[in-house]
Write a protein that holds these residues in place. Sequence first.
Motif, PDB file in Angstrom:
ATOM      1  N   GLU A 147       0.783  -1.102   0.023  1.00 43.38           N
ATOM      2  CA  GLU A 147      -0.041  -0.204  -0.005  1.00 43.38           C
ATOM      3  C   GLU A 147       0.846   1.384  -0.081  1.00 43.38           C
ATOM      4  O   GLU A 147       0.208   2.313  -0.094  1.00 43.38           O
ATOM      5  CB  GLU A 147      -0.998   0.114   1.077  1.00 43.38           C
ATOM      6  CG  GLU A 147      -1.986  -1.087   0.951  1.00 43.38           C
ATOM      7  CD  GLU A 147      -2.952  -1.129   2.194  1.00 43.38           C
ATOM      8  OE1 GLU A 147      -3.504  -0.053   2.608  1.00 43.38           O
ATOM      9  OE2 GLU A 147      -3.217  -2.203   2.806  1.00 43.38           O
ATOM     10  N   ASN A 148       2.134   1.200   0.222  1.00 41.30           N
ATOM     11  CA  ASN A 148       3.115   2.238   0.175  1.00 41.30           C
ATOM     12  C   ASN A 148       3.458   2.929  -1.249  1.00 41.30           C
ATOM     13  O   ASN A 148       4.418   3.718  -1.556  1.00 41.30           O
ATOM     14  CB  ASN A 148       4.130   2.043   1.270  1.00 41.30           C
ATOM     15  CG  ASN A 148       3.968   1.947   2.704  1.00 41.30           C
ATOM     16  OD1 ASN A 148       3.109   2.889   3.029  1.00 41.30           O
ATOM     17  ND2 ASN A 148       4.542   1.080   3.347  1.00 41.30           N
ATOM     18  N   TRP A 149       2.830   1.987  -2.242  1.00 46.78           N
ATOM     19  CA  TRP A 149       3.230   2.178  -3.630  1.00 46.78           C
ATOM     20  C   TRP A 149       2.210   2.733  -4.449  1.00 46.78           C
ATOM     21  O   TRP A 149       0.888   2.068  -4.491  1.00 46.78           O
ATOM     22  CB  TRP A 149       3.913   0.918  -4.448  1.00 46.78           C
ATOM     23  CG  TRP A 149       5.348   0.422  -3.617  1.00 46.78           C
ATOM     24  CD1 TRP A 149       5.304  -0.269  -2.598  1.00 46.78           C
ATOM     25  CD2 TRP A 149       6.266   0.930  -3.937  1.00 46.78           C
ATOM     26  NE1 TRP A 149       6.572  -0.333  -2.170  1.00 46.78           N
ATOM     27  CE2 TRP A 149       7.436   0.370  -3.095  1.00 46.78           C
ATOM     28  CE3 TRP A 149       6.957   1.768  -5.069  1.00 46.78           C
ATOM     29  CZ2 TRP A 149       8.719   0.532  -3.260  1.00 46.78           C
ATOM     30  CZ3 TRP A 149       8.446   1.863  -5.283  1.00 46.78           C
ATOM     31  CH2 TRP A 149       9.224   1.299  -4.215  1.00 46.78           C
ATOM     32  N   GLN A 150       2.090   3.847  -5.165  1.00 47.73           N
ATOM     33  CA  GLN A 150       1.315   4.418  -6.031  1.00 47.73           C
ATOM     34  C   GLN A 150       1.623   4.255  -7.495  1.00 47.73           C
ATOM     35  O   GLN A 150       2.803   4.671  -7.754  1.00 47.73           O
ATOM     36  CB  GLN A 150       0.624   5.871  -5.514  1.00 47.73           C
ATOM     37  CG  GLN A 150       0.435   5.925  -3.900  1.00 47.73           C
ATOM     38  CD  GLN A 150      -1.043   4.863  -3.846  1.00 47.73           C
ATOM     39  OE1 GLN A 150      -1.835   4.836  -4.490  1.00 47.73           O
ATOM     40  NE2 GLN A 150      -0.983   4.232  -2.676  1.00 47.73           N
ATOM     41  N   HIS A 151       0.988   4.510  -8.473  1.00 46.57           N
ATOM     42  CA  HIS A 151       1.308   4.708 -10.027  1.00 46.57           C
ATOM     43  C   HIS A 151       0.286   5.601 -10.254  1.00 46.57           C
ATOM     44  O   HIS A 151      -0.927   5.385  -9.987  1.00 46.57           O
ATOM     45  CB  HIS A 151       0.927   3.427 -10.553  1.00 46.57           C
ATOM     46  CG  HIS A 151       1.761   3.206 -11.861  1.00 46.57           C
ATOM     47  ND1 HIS A 151       1.169   3.979 -13.035  1.00 46.57           N
ATOM     48  CD2 HIS A 151       2.792   2.854 -12.242  1.00 46.57           C
ATOM     49  CE1 HIS A 151       1.816   3.834 -13.989  1.00 46.57           C
ATOM     50  NE2 HIS A 151       2.898   3.213 -13.619  1.00 46.57           N
ATOM     51  N   MET A 152       0.791   6.661 -11.128  1.00 47.25           N
ATOM     52  CA  MET A 152      -0.268   7.680 -11.587  1.00 47.25           C
ATOM     53  C   MET A 152      -1.281   7.159 -12.503  1.00 47.25           C
ATOM     54  O   MET A 152      -2.255   7.861 -12.566  1.00 47.25           O
ATOM     55  CB  MET A 152       1.017   8.778 -12.285  1.00 47.25           C
ATOM     56  CG  MET A 152       1.804   9.372 -11.401  1.00 47.25           C
ATOM     57  SD  MET A 152       1.097  10.445 -10.071  1.00 47.25           S
ATOM     58  CE  MET A 152       0.510  11.817 -11.010  1.00 47.25           C
ATOM     59  N   SER A 153      -0.874   6.379 -13.407  1.00 44.36           N
ATOM     60  CA  SER A 153      -2.038   6.035 -14.326  1.00 44.36           C
ATOM     61  C   SER A 153      -2.409   4.595 -14.399  1.00 44.36           C
ATOM     62  O   SER A 153      -3.236   4.164 -15.103  1.00 44.36           O
ATOM     63  CB  SER A 153      -1.299   6.121 -15.978  1.00 44.36           C
ATOM     64  OG  SER A 153      -0.205   5.074 -15.799  1.00 44.36           O
ATOM     65  N   LYS A 154      -2.229   3.676 -13.290  1.00 46.60           N
ATOM     66  CA  LYS A 154      -2.645   2.311 -13.029  1.00 46.60           C
ATOM     67  C   LYS A 154      -3.714   2.313 -12.190  1.00 46.60           C
ATOM     68  O   LYS A 154      -3.664   2.986 -11.144  1.00 46.60           O
ATOM     69  CB  LYS A 154      -1.541   1.615 -12.605  1.00 46.60           C
ATOM     70  CG  LYS A 154      -0.542   1.137 -14.028  1.00 46.60           C
ATOM     71  CD  LYS A 154       0.308   0.066 -13.510  1.00 46.60           C
ATOM     72  CE  LYS A 154       1.234  -0.377 -14.746  1.00 46.60           C
ATOM     73  NZ  LYS A 154       2.016  -1.546 -14.379  1.00 46.60           N
ATOM     74  N   ALA A 155      -4.842   1.615 -12.214  1.00 49.64           N
ATOM     75  CA  ALA A 155      -5.719   1.197 -11.275  1.00 49.64           C
ATOM     76  C   ALA A 155      -5.173   0.659 -10.083  1.00 49.64           C
ATOM     77  O   ALA A 155      -4.120  -0.171 -10.111  1.00 49.64           O
ATOM     78  CB  ALA A 155      -6.971   0.542 -11.805  1.00 49.64           C
TER      79      ALA A 155
END
Length: 125
Positions: free
Chosen positions: A40-48
Motif C-alpha cells: 500500500e506504500n506504492w502508487q502509480h499515476m496511471s494504473k488502477a
Amino acid sequence: MALLSGCTIGNGHICGPQTPMVYCNKAAYQRLANPPSLMENWQHMSKAPEARQLDWVSCGGTEKGSYAVVSGTTGAETAARSGEKFDQIQRCMMGKEYQYTGTCQGEIPSRFPACQRAAGAVPER
C-alpha cells in the motif's frame, strides 16, 4: 463509586492523564492496530489500484501485500536475505514506475532503495 477526575471516554476506553493517547484517538488506534501492507506504500499515476497487487506479486511480493521471509542458517543471515528480497521488490516496483509513498524516516527505511532514489542518490545494485 470511583472518582474519574480529569478522565474522558474515547475510542471505547477511559482516558486519563497516564493513558497513552493512541488508545483515545480512534484514527491513531486504527493505524496502530491495522497498519497498511507494504504494498500500500506504492502508487502509480496511471494504473488502477487493482493493478498494484498484480505488479507487487510479479515483483516477488505476496498477495496480501507483504513478502516471504527468506530463511538463512543464522538469524542475521535470514535478516540479510529477507532485506535483499525486499530491496529487489522495491527496485522492481520502481522499474514499473511506481512511486514510494511510505516513510523514509528511521535507520532502516532511510536505506530503502526507494528512499535512496527519492533523496536523489542512485540505488546500489
